[in-house]
Design a protein around this motif. Structure first.
Motif, PDB file in Angstrom:
ATOM      1  N   GLU A 145     -18.438   0.666  -5.717  1.00 54.55           N
ATOM      2  CA  GLU A 145     -17.075   0.362  -6.164  1.00 54.55           C
ATOM      3  C   GLU A 145     -17.067  -1.048  -6.746  1.00 54.55           C
ATOM      4  N   VAL A 146     -16.447  -1.199  -7.896  1.00 52.33           N
ATOM      5  CA  VAL A 146     -16.158  -2.529  -8.422  1.00 52.33           C
ATOM      6  C   VAL A 146     -14.646  -2.638  -8.543  1.00 52.33           C
ATOM      7  N   ASN A 147     -14.101  -3.697  -7.972  1.00 51.14           N
ATOM      8  CA  ASN A 147     -12.647  -3.877  -8.023  1.00 51.14           C
ATOM      9  C   ASN A 147     -12.288  -5.250  -8.564  1.00 51.14           C
ATOM     10  N   SER A 148     -10.996  -5.469  -8.717  1.00 46.72           N
ATOM     11  CA  SER A 148     -10.499  -6.709  -9.319  1.00 46.72           C
ATOM     12  C   SER A 148      -9.854  -7.622  -8.283  1.00 46.72           C
ATOM     13  N   VAL A 149     -10.294  -7.519  -7.021  1.00 51.89           N
ATOM     14  CA  VAL A 149      -9.712  -8.348  -5.969  1.00 51.89           C
ATOM     15  C   VAL A 149      -9.820  -9.830  -6.305  1.00 51.89           C
ATOM     16  N   ASN A 150     -10.895 -10.237  -7.002  1.00 49.99           N
ATOM     17  CA  ASN A 150     -11.092 -11.644  -7.344  1.00 49.99           C
ATOM     18  C   ASN A 150     -10.221 -12.109  -8.503  1.00 49.99           C
ATOM     19  N   ASP A 151      -9.463 -11.205  -9.094  1.00 53.07           N
ATOM     20  CA  ASP A 151      -8.544 -11.577 -10.156  1.00 53.07           C
ATOM     21  C   ASP A 151      -7.496 -12.523  -9.578  1.00 53.07           C
ATOM     22  N   LYS A 152      -7.453 -13.739 -10.078  1.00 50.03           N
ATOM     23  CA  LYS A 152      -6.574 -14.759  -9.508  1.00 50.03           C
ATOM     24  C   LYS A 152      -5.106 -14.345  -9.545  1.00 50.03           C
ATOM     25  N   THR A 153      -4.702 -13.627 -10.589  1.00 57.73           N
ATOM     26  CA  THR A 153      -3.305 -13.203 -10.684  1.00 57.73           C
ATOM     27  C   THR A 153      -2.940 -12.292  -9.533  1.00 57.73           C
ATOM     28  N   ILE A 154      -3.845 -11.344  -9.208  1.00 61.24           N
ATOM     29  CA  ILE A 154      -3.586 -10.413  -8.110  1.00 61.24           C
ATOM     30  C   ILE A 154      -3.608 -11.139  -6.785  1.00 61.24           C
ATOM     31  N   VAL A 155      -4.575 -12.055  -6.605  1.00 62.18           N
ATOM     32  CA  VAL A 155      -4.662 -12.810  -5.360  1.00 62.18           C
ATOM     33  C   VAL A 155      -3.397 -13.620  -5.133  1.00 62.18           C
ATOM     34  N   VAL A 156      -2.880 -14.230  -6.187  1.00 56.62           N
ATOM     35  CA  VAL A 156      -1.649 -15.016  -6.071  1.00 56.62           C
ATOM     36  C   VAL A 156      -0.495 -14.130  -5.624  1.00 56.62           C
ATOM     37  N   GLU A 157      -0.366 -12.953  -6.232  1.00 50.80           N
ATOM     38  CA  GLU A 157       0.728 -12.050  -5.864  1.00 50.80           C
ATOM     39  C   GLU A 157       0.593 -11.577  -4.420  1.00 50.80           C
ATOM     40  N   GLN A 158      -0.633 -11.281  -3.987  1.00 54.02           N
ATOM     41  CA  GLN A 158      -0.849 -10.873  -2.599  1.00 54.02           C
ATOM     42  C   GLN A 158      -0.470 -11.985  -1.642  1.00 54.02           C
ATOM     43  N   THR A 159      -0.828 -13.222  -1.989  1.00 55.72           N
ATOM     44  CA  THR A 159      -0.504 -14.361  -1.138  1.00 55.72           C
ATOM     45  C   THR A 159       1.001 -14.568  -1.069  1.00 55.72           C
ATOM     46  N   LYS A 160       1.672 -14.422  -2.181  1.00 57.81           N
ATOM     47  CA  LYS A 160       3.128 -14.538  -2.201  1.00 57.81           C
ATOM     48  C   LYS A 160       3.768 -13.506  -1.258  1.00 57.81           C
ATOM     49  N   ASN A 161       3.284 -12.276  -1.342  1.00 59.80           N
ATOM     50  CA  ASN A 161       3.837 -11.213  -0.496  1.00 59.80           C
ATOM     51  C   ASN A 161       3.587 -11.485   0.980  1.00 59.80           C
ATOM     52  N   GLU A 162       2.395 -11.991   1.296  1.00 59.71           N
ATOM     53  CA  GLU A 162       2.073 -12.292   2.695  1.00 59.71           C
ATOM     54  C   GLU A 162       2.942 -13.420   3.236  1.00 59.71           C
ATOM     55  N   VAL A 163       3.129 -14.456   2.427  1.00 61.42           N
ATOM     56  CA  VAL A 163       3.958 -15.585   2.852  1.00 61.42           C
ATOM     57  C   VAL A 163       5.397 -15.140   3.050  1.00 61.42           C
ATOM     58  N   TRP A 164       5.909 -14.342   2.110  1.00 59.23           N
ATOM     59  CA  TRP A 164       7.304 -13.879   2.238  1.00 59.23           C
ATOM     60  C   TRP A 164       7.474 -12.972   3.454  1.00 59.23           C
ATOM     61  N   GLN A 165       6.481 -12.140   3.739  1.00 58.67           N
ATOM     62  CA  GLN A 165       6.559 -11.274   4.913  1.00 58.67           C
ATOM     63  C   GLN A 165       6.620 -12.108   6.185  1.00 58.67           C
ATOM     64  N   MET A 166       5.869 -13.187   6.238  1.00 60.17           N
ATOM     65  CA  MET A 166       5.933 -14.061   7.409  1.00 60.17           C
ATOM     66  C   MET A 166       7.304 -14.720   7.542  1.00 60.17           C
ATOM     67  N   GLU A 167       7.902 -15.079   6.397  1.00 62.14           N
ATOM     68  CA  GLU A 167       9.247 -15.667   6.428  1.00 62.14           C
ATOM     69  C   GLU A 167      10.260 -14.644   6.958  1.00 62.14           C
ATOM     70  N   GLU A 168      10.155 -13.397   6.490  1.00 58.54           N
ATOM     71  CA  GLU A 168      11.062 -12.349   6.968  1.00 58.54           C
ATOM     72  C   GLU A 168      10.897 -12.107   8.463  1.00 58.54           C
ATOM     73  N   ASN A 169       9.634 -12.053   8.932  1.00 62.01           N
ATOM     74  CA  ASN A 169       9.384 -11.853  10.363  1.00 62.01           C
ATOM     75  C   ASN A 169       9.944 -13.003  11.189  1.00 62.01           C
ATOM     76  N   TYR A 170       9.784 -14.209  10.672  1.00 63.64           N
ATOM     77  CA  TYR A 170      10.272 -15.407  11.365  1.00 63.64           C
ATOM     78  C   TYR A 170      11.754 -15.256  11.716  1.00 63.64           C
ATOM     79  N   TRP A 171      12.556 -14.972  10.693  1.00 62.48           N
ATOM     80  CA  TRP A 171      14.001 -14.912  10.921  1.00 62.48           C
ATOM     81  C   TRP A 171      14.422 -13.624  11.621  1.00 62.48           C
ATOM     82  N   LYS A 172      13.660 -12.565  11.429  1.00 57.69           N
ATOM     83  CA  LYS A 172      13.958 -11.319  12.149  1.00 57.69           C
ATOM     84  C   LYS A 172      13.825 -11.525  13.647  1.00 57.69           C
ATOM     85  N   TYR A 173      12.781 -12.216  14.065  1.00 51.45           N
ATOM     86  CA  TYR A 173      12.567 -12.479  15.493  1.00 51.45           C
ATOM     87  C   TYR A 173      13.617 -13.444  16.040  1.00 51.45           C
ATOM     88  N   VAL A 174      14.017 -14.411  15.201  1.00 50.18           N
ATOM     89  CA  VAL A 174      15.069 -15.338  15.639  1.00 50.18           C
ATOM     90  C   VAL A 174      16.370 -14.575  15.871  1.00 50.18           C
TER      91      VAL A 174
END
Length: 235
Positions: A145-174
């Motif tokens: 398999e060859v994939n595009s995981v190293n594509d910086k654009t995709i990595v940035v979007e994944q990181t954005k989603n992960e950070v936002w999910q942590m923000e949502e969890n933060y306030w949900k637990y509060v």
């Protein structure tokens, strides 16, 4: 509260990464070994098709060839064991490239058949997270398999989603006054300002939530609007 939220989010993200790095036995992949019928033929495939450089076979055993992957990883091609190997697509060598289109063009130019995950020829899979994946077989029939995981654009979007999910969890637990889940977000070595002007560690990180519910008779509500998420750097 907004400034505190942004500050806490930055600490949360760095603490999460530190926890990931410090977990387990700190194992990492050194090499992958394939049982091949002819090490010379297999090495030629990976050198010619995949443009992987050959490196010294430090075992000094005949019938073994080594090629180099990125980041110091290695692929060992071993022909000295003759037991048959059962191959299917689920068992595959997963590689990533920051030039997915270049890989696609090379396979096309060399007339090497490739497909998406279901097996449709001459196309690739667009994964739900935006990653592209294509599959083909080497000279011994192993799936690659060859994939595009190293594509910086995709990595940035994944990181954005992960950070936002942590923000949502933060306030949900509060909001749920779920102190146990809230504590799980934080690294054991956390030091910061969890909601006041006093530097503290994780053992007092829920104090502000307890105080808030006490002062507000157990009532709390919030509205979380996603205005923007920025990633400053991807290493």
């Amino acid at each position: 509260m907004k400034k505190i939220s942004n500050f806490l989010l930055a600490i949360l993200f760095s603490g999460f990464l530190q926890a990931q790095e410090n977990s387990g036995l700190n194992l990492s992949i050194n090499h992958i070994a394939l049982s091949v019928k002819n090490a010379d033929r297999s090495a030629e495939f990976y050198k010619t098709v995949m443009l992987l450089p050959e490196i010294t076979n430090r075992t000094k055993i005949e019938g073994i060839r080594w090629v180099a992957l990125a980041d110091g990883r290695e692929l060992h091609l071993i022909s000295i064991l003759k037991e048959p190997v059962t191959i299917n697509k689920a068992v595959h060598l997963g590689l990533t490239s920051n030039d997915f289109d270049g890989v696609l063009k090379r396979l096309t130019d060399l007339k090497i058949p490739y497909s998406d995950w279901p097996g449709k020829p001459n196309t690739f899979t667009n994964r739900a997270d935006g990653v592209k994946q294509l599959y083909f077989q080497d000279s011994d029939g192993y799936w690659i398999e060859v994939n595009s995981v190293n594509d910086k654009t995709i990595v940035v979007e994944q990181t954005k989603n992960e950070v936002w999910q942590m923000e949502e969890n933060y306030w949900k637990y509060v909001k749920a006054n779920d102190l146990k889940s809230y504590l799980s977000l934080w690294d054991e070595q956390f030091i910061g300002y969890p909601g006041n002007n006093i530097i503290t560690g994780k053992d007092h990180i829920t104090d502000w939530i307890v105080l808030m519910y006490k002062e507000n008779s157990g009532k709390y509500s919030y509205v979380l609007d996603k205005k923007a998420v920025n990633v400053l750097a991807i290493s």
